[in-house]
Design a protein around this motif. Structure first.
Motif, PDB file in Angstrom:
ATOM      1  N   SER A  25       0.822  -1.222   0.000  1.00 27.44           N
ATOM      2  CA  SER A  25       0.000   0.000   0.000  1.00 27.44           C
ATOM      3  C   SER A  25       0.852   1.267   0.000  1.00 27.44           C
ATOM      4  N   LEU A  26       2.143   1.131   0.356  1.00 22.68           N
ATOM      5  CA  LEU A  26       3.028   2.312   0.342  1.00 22.68           C
ATOM      6  C   LEU A  26       3.962   2.292  -0.872  1.00 22.68           C
ATOM      7  N   GLY A  27       3.687   1.402  -1.816  1.00 19.58           N
ATOM      8  CA  GLY A  27       4.490   1.371  -3.040  1.00 19.58           C
ATOM      9  C   GLY A  27       5.948   1.002  -2.770  1.00 19.58           C
ATOM     10  N   GLN A  28       6.150   0.066  -1.841  1.00 17.59           N
ATOM     11  CA  GLN A  28       7.537  -0.253  -1.451  1.00 17.59           C
ATOM     12  C   GLN A  28       8.162  -1.317  -2.354  1.00 17.59           C
ATOM     13  N   ASN A  29       8.908  -0.855  -3.341  1.00 15.19           N
ATOM     14  CA  ASN A  29       9.698  -1.729  -4.210  1.00 15.19           C
ATOM     15  C   ASN A  29      11.102  -1.147  -4.198  1.00 15.19           C
ATOM     16  N   PHE A  30      12.016  -1.823  -3.517  1.00 14.58           N
ATOM     17  CA  PHE A  30      13.343  -1.252  -3.301  1.00 14.58           C
ATOM     18  C   PHE A  30      14.303  -1.669  -4.415  1.00 14.58           C
ATOM     19  N   LEU A  31      15.210  -0.765  -4.736  1.00 20.02           N
ATOM     20  CA  LEU A  31      16.192  -1.042  -5.797  1.00 20.02           C
ATOM     21  C   LEU A  31      17.387  -1.803  -5.231  1.00 20.02           C
ATOM     22  N   ILE A  32      17.809  -2.835  -5.964  1.00 23.85           N
ATOM     23  CA  ILE A  32      18.931  -3.650  -5.484  1.00 23.85           C
ATOM     24  C   ILE A  32      20.038  -3.726  -6.534  1.00 23.85           C
ATOM     25  N   GLY A  56      10.731   9.213  -0.556  1.00 25.04           N
ATOM     26  CA  GLY A  56      10.703   7.781  -0.276  1.00 25.04           C
ATOM     27  C   GLY A  56      12.065   7.131  -0.330  1.00 25.04           C
ATOM     28  N   PRO A  57      12.927   7.380   0.680  1.00 27.26           N
ATOM     29  CA  PRO A  57      14.263   6.786   0.654  1.00 27.26           C
ATOM     30  C   PRO A  57      14.298   5.281   0.906  1.00 27.26           C
ATOM     31  N   GLY A  58      13.206   4.708   1.440  1.00 25.43           N
ATOM     32  CA  GLY A  58      13.218   3.256   1.702  1.00 25.43           C
ATOM     33  C   GLY A  58      14.288   2.921   2.729  1.00 25.43           C
ATOM     34  N   GLY A  60      17.449   3.486   1.971  1.00 28.79           N
ATOM     35  CA  GLY A  60      18.559   4.406   1.692  1.00 28.79           C
ATOM     36  C   GLY A  60      19.400   4.076   0.471  1.00 28.79           C
ATOM     37  N   ALA A  61      18.917   3.149  -0.375  1.00 26.37           N
ATOM     38  CA  ALA A  61      19.724   2.701  -1.522  1.00 26.37           C
ATOM     39  C   ALA A  61      20.099   3.858  -2.456  1.00 26.37           C
ATOM     40  N   LEU A  62      19.099   4.661  -2.823  1.00 26.04           N
ATOM     41  CA  LEU A  62      19.358   5.797  -3.709  1.00 26.04           C
ATOM     42  C   LEU A  62      19.942   6.964  -2.913  1.00 26.04           C
ATOM     43  N   ALA A  75      15.330  13.936   2.476  1.00 26.75           N
ATOM     44  CA  ALA A  75      14.512  12.806   2.013  1.00 26.75           C
ATOM     45  C   ALA A  75      13.233  12.696   2.837  1.00 26.75           C
ATOM     46  N   PHE A  76      12.079  12.688   2.143  1.00 25.87           N
ATOM     47  CA  PHE A  76      10.774  12.546   2.803  1.00 25.87           C
ATOM     48  C   PHE A  76      10.386  11.081   2.841  1.00 25.87           C
ATOM     49  N   GLU A  77      10.159  10.549   4.047  1.00 28.54           N
ATOM     50  CA  GLU A  77       9.735   9.143   4.147  1.00 28.54           C
ATOM     51  C   GLU A  77       8.484   9.061   5.031  1.00 28.54           C
ATOM     52  N   ILE A  78       7.451   8.416   4.509  1.00 30.42           N
ATOM     53  CA  ILE A  78       6.174   8.333   5.230  1.00 30.42           C
ATOM     54  C   ILE A  78       6.163   7.206   6.271  1.00 30.42           C
ATOM     55  N   GLN A 101       7.556  12.547   6.869  1.00 24.09           N
ATOM     56  CA  GLN A 101       6.309  13.199   6.447  1.00 24.09           C
ATOM     57  C   GLN A 101       5.819  12.593   5.155  1.00 24.09           C
ATOM     58  N   ASP A 102       4.510  12.647   4.977  1.00 23.12           N
ATOM     59  CA  ASP A 102       3.891  12.336   3.691  1.00 23.12           C
ATOM     60  C   ASP A 102       4.209  13.516   2.776  1.00 23.12           C
ATOM     61  N   VAL A 103       4.911  13.278   1.698  1.00 22.61           N
ATOM     62  CA  VAL A 103       5.343  14.395   0.848  1.00 22.61           C
ATOM     63  C   VAL A 103       4.148  15.162   0.302  1.00 22.61           C
ATOM     64  N   LEU A 104       3.007  14.475   0.147  1.00 21.04           N
ATOM     65  CA  LEU A 104       1.829  15.153  -0.408  1.00 21.04           C
ATOM     66  C   LEU A 104       1.236  16.158   0.582  1.00 21.04           C
ATOM     67  N   ALA A 126      14.211  10.569  -7.314  1.00 19.55           N
ATOM     68  CA  ALA A 126      13.508   9.569  -6.504  1.00 19.55           C
ATOM     69  C   ALA A 126      13.119   8.350  -7.314  1.00 19.55           C
ATOM     70  N   ASN A 127      12.944   7.265  -6.577  1.00 18.94           N
ATOM     71  CA  ASN A 127      12.267   6.080  -7.094  1.00 18.94           C
ATOM     72  C   ASN A 127      10.882   6.160  -6.457  1.00 18.94           C
ATOM     73  N   LEU A 128       9.926   6.683  -7.194  1.00 19.24           N
ATOM     74  CA  LEU A 128       8.643   7.081  -6.595  1.00 19.24           C
ATOM     75  C   LEU A 128       7.784   5.894  -6.169  1.00 19.24           C
ATOM     76  N   TYR A 130       4.621   4.053  -6.593  1.00 20.48           N
ATOM     77  CA  TYR A 130       3.820   4.126  -7.818  1.00 20.48           C
ATOM     78  C   TYR A 130       2.347   4.474  -7.600  1.00 20.48           C
ATOM     79  N   TYR A 131       1.839   4.273  -6.375  1.00 20.10           N
ATOM     80  CA  TYR A 131       0.416   4.563  -6.177  1.00 20.10           C
ATOM     81  C   TYR A 131       0.123   6.074  -6.158  1.00 20.10           C
ATOM     82  N   VAL A 132       1.168   6.883  -6.040  1.00 17.98           N
ATOM     83  CA  VAL A 132       0.956   8.338  -6.007  1.00 17.98           C
ATOM     84  C   VAL A 132       1.900   9.105  -6.945  1.00 17.98           C
TER      85      VAL A 132
END
Ligand code: SAM
Length: 292
Positions: A25-32, A56-58, A60-62, A75-78, A101-104, A126-128, A130-132
């Protein structure tokens, strides 16, 4: 140099250490994949004087790649669960500020003024989630923040819509809204295999370079965007039919709409997707007095 966060082994170790589970629900797909991350950062043309806003730093990869190649990252992280993880993974970098914070909902302008004070060159990278994707991009542009541009990973299909030209199936009010403020380019197509978990859709990276002045001169931006949205309400309908059915009192004002179309040389039987941004600017100016 510190060990990269974005490898499958290190990512798994971090997730296990904290018992972290992904929230779809938070669009969490992390880059590896560090290679992909570096190529994303390359497209942002950062310098040691650049300030970066990340959404969305997740884990911290990016963020870490950005911290290595810029002056400061905000970096804004919800997701609260990520805060202790980020504190750990980003501890080697003194130039990162994580904002829970929610960036929105955030006052991004005020945060830029405070956290990036004195920095002239500011990029959003960012790696956004995707739901927003679209609300985030539109917020950043509509608030007219002092940024040079935006380089973000998003759904390939949304990237195609954003950078589409008139006369194509992807062209619509989103293409116009983004291209009004920026020059939009799709710079990378990214395979699903570089994420955990893998998203259901293909991904792409777009670069939006903010224009010094909007692409067209428009007196009433709200009305201009209202006209573009109305014109695409039903893609198969003509511009005349969409405007009469979508604008308030449009049916009664059909003659005025026809006159406005005639005044700016737009055939009423054309479809919204064939009009250029310049034509939309002329049309909204011609319609303005009848609807405002
Ligand atoms: N940057 C990391 C990476 O590339 O591996 C994670 C990217 S992940 C696609 C999206 C991140 O955005 C997640 O960490 C998620 O918790 C966060 N997020 C989701 N919605 C958000 C919002 N409204 N405001 C701020 N962060 C958000």
């Amino acid at each position: 140099m510190n060990k990269d966060i974005a490898t499958p082994v290190r990512t798994r170790a971090i997730l296990e250490k904290y018992g972290f589970y992904f929230k779809k629900s938070l669009g969490q797909n992390f880059l590896i994949d560090t290679n992909i991350l570096n190529r994303i950062v390359d497209h942002a043309n950062l310098t040691e004087n650049t300030g970066v806003i990340e959404i969305g730093p997740g884990i911290g990869a990016l963020t870490e790649q950005l911290a290595r190649r810029s002056k400061k990252v905000v970096a804004f992280e919800i997701d609260q669960r990520l805060l202790p993880i980020l504190e750990d993974t980003l501890s080697p970098y003194s130039n990162v500020e994580v904002i829970h914070q929610d960036v929105l909902k955030a006052d991004v302008g005020a945060i830029i003024a405070k956290e990036l004070e004195g920095i002239e060159d500011i990029m959003v990278v960012a790696n956004l989630p995707y739901y927003v994707t679209t609300p985030i991009i539109m917020k950043l542009l509509e608030e007219k923040l002092p940024i040079r541009g935006i380089v973000v990973m998003l759904q390939k299909e949304v990237a195609e819509r954003i950078s589409a030209n008139p006369g194509t199936k992807d062209y619509g009010s989103l293409s116009i809204a983004v291209q009004y403020y920026t020059v939009a380019e799709t710079v990378m197509i990214v395979p699903k295999t570089v994420f955990v978990p893998q998203p259901n859709v293909d991904s792409a990276v777009i670069r939006l370079t903010v224009r010094e002045t909007p692409k067209v001169a428009v007196e009433d931006e709200d009305f201009f965007f209202h006209i573009t949205k109305a014109s695409f309400a039903q893609r198969r309908k003509t511009i005349l039919n969409n405007l009469t059915s979508q604008l308030p009192g449009g049916k009664e004002k059909k003659e005025q709409i026809l006159q406005a179309l005639h005044d700016v040389n737009i055939d009423p039987t054309r479809r919204g997707e064939t009009l250029s941004i310049e034509e939309y600017a002329q049309l909204s100016a011609a319609l303005h007095s009848a609807f405002q």
